[in-house]
Design a protein around this motif. Structure first.
Motif, PDB file in Angstrom:
ATOM      1  N   ASN A  89       0.871  -1.163   0.000  1.00 41.74           N
ATOM      2  CA  ASN A  89       0.000   0.000   0.000  1.00 41.74           C
ATOM      3  C   ASN A  89       0.909   1.215   0.000  1.00 41.74           C
ATOM      4  O   ASN A  89       1.594   1.463   0.997  1.00 41.74           O
ATOM      5  CB  ASN A  89      -0.911  -0.009   1.222  1.00 41.74           C
ATOM      6  CG  ASN A  89      -1.858   1.159   1.244  1.00 41.74           C
ATOM      7  OD1 ASN A  89      -1.961   1.906   0.283  1.00 41.74           O
ATOM      8  ND2 ASN A  89      -2.553   1.317   2.345  1.00 41.74           N
ATOM      9  N   ASN A 134      -4.518 -10.833  -8.417  1.00 45.18           N
ATOM     10  CA  ASN A 134      -5.376  -9.842  -7.780  1.00 45.18           C
ATOM     11  C   ASN A 134      -6.300 -10.537  -6.800  1.00 45.18           C
ATOM     12  O   ASN A 134      -6.818 -11.622  -7.088  1.00 45.18           O
ATOM     13  CB  ASN A 134      -6.186  -9.084  -8.831  1.00 45.18           C
ATOM     14  CG  ASN A 134      -5.278  -8.255  -9.711  1.00 45.18           C
ATOM     15  OD1 ASN A 134      -4.553  -7.404  -9.225  1.00 45.18           O
ATOM     16  ND2 ASN A 134      -5.290  -8.534 -11.008  1.00 45.18           N
ATOM     17  N   THR A 170      -7.293  -1.189  -0.829  1.00 41.51           N
ATOM     18  CA  THR A 170      -6.535  -0.091  -1.419  1.00 41.51           C
ATOM     19  C   THR A 170      -5.794  -0.533  -2.674  1.00 41.51           C
ATOM     20  O   THR A 170      -5.740   0.192  -3.660  1.00 41.51           O
ATOM     21  CB  THR A 170      -5.513   0.455  -0.394  1.00 41.51           C
ATOM     22  OG1 THR A 170      -6.221   0.851   0.777  1.00 41.51           O
ATOM     23  CG2 THR A 170      -4.759   1.633  -0.945  1.00 41.51           C
ATOM     24  N   ASN A 171      -5.212  -1.745  -2.639  1.00 41.47           N
ATOM     25  CA  ASN A 171      -4.425  -2.248  -3.755  1.00 41.47           C
ATOM     26  C   ASN A 171      -4.627  -3.766  -3.841  1.00 41.47           C
ATOM     27  O   ASN A 171      -4.038  -4.516  -3.063  1.00 41.47           O
ATOM     28  CB  ASN A 171      -2.942  -1.923  -3.547  1.00 41.47           C
ATOM     29  CG  ASN A 171      -2.074  -2.439  -4.669  1.00 41.47           C
ATOM     30  OD1 ASN A 171      -2.554  -2.989  -5.647  1.00 41.47           O
ATOM     31  ND2 ASN A 171      -0.772  -2.286  -4.523  1.00 41.47           N
TER      32      ASN A 171
END
Length: 166
Positions: free
Chosen positions: A31, A101, A65-66
Motif C-alpha cells: 500500500n 489480484n 486499497t491495492n
C-alpha cells in the motif's frame, strides 16, 4: 527478463504439483510505500487461491486499497543437518511464486459456498453447513492468479524453472 541459469519452461502441471500437498504460504501486499506479508493457510483450485480470515485486519485494508498481491509457497525436503553436512548452501527444495489480484468476500452465502466447494475439499473434509455464527466471524480472500513461477532444486546446482500460463 534475464535468467541466471536457463529460461523457464511453460508447465502448468509442475507448478500445480508443487502447490498440491502444501497448505501454508506467505501472502504479500503493498500500500503506497508500505509492504506487508502474512503467513496464511490456503486452498487452490483452477488458477485461484482461497484464504479464510477474520472479519477485519490489515490485509483487508491493503486489498481494498491495492488488490495486487503475491503468494509464496516454499517446500524444503531435508533437515538442518543436511546443510551442516554439505560444503555449500544448497538443499532439496521447491517453491512457487504466484502473482495476481485479490478480492475480499463478505457475502455470507458466497463464503459458505467457497468454504464448502473450495476449502474443505482441498483439506479432504466433507462439505457441511457452517453455522451462521461462524460465518459472521469469517471472511474469504480469493486470489485470481495472473502469473506463476516455480523453481526446484533436487540436486545441488541443478535448478529447474517453470512458468504457469493462464
Amino acid at each position: 527478463m534475464k535468467y541466471r541459469i536457463k529460461p523457464p519452461e511453460i508447465n502448468n502441471g509442475e507448478c500445480e504439483r508443487i502447490i498440491q500437498g502444501s497448505y501454508h504460504g506467505v501472502l504479500s501486499f503493498s500500500n503506497e510505500n508500505e509492504p506487508y506479508a502474512v503467513p496464511i493457510n490456503h486452498a487452490y483450485n483452477d488458477g485461484k487461491f482461497y484464504f479464510h480470515c477474520a472479519v477485519g485486519g490489515k490485509k483487508i485494508d491493503f486489498i481494498q486499497t491495492n488488490p495486487s498481491v503475491v503468494f509464496t509457497i516454499m517446500k524444503y525436503y531435508g533437515t538442518p543437518e543436511d546443510f551442516k553436512n554439505r560444503n555449500n548452501c544448497h538443499g532439496k527444495w521447491e517453491s512457487v511464486i504466484a502473482y495476481g489480484n485479490a478480492r475480499y468476500v463478505e457475502d455470507e452465502q458466497e463464503i459458505q459456498e467457497l468454504l464448502n466447494n473450495k476449502f474443505l475439499p482441498y483439506y479432504g473434509k466433507e462439505k457441511r453447513e457452517i453455522p451462521r455464527k461462524s460465518l459472521m466471524e469469517t471472511r474469504v480472500i480469493v486470489m485470481e492468479v495472473t502469473k506463476m513461477t516455480a523453481r526446484r532444486e533436487l540436486e545441488a546446482k541443478q535448478t529447474e524453472f517453470y512458468e504457469w500460463e493462464k
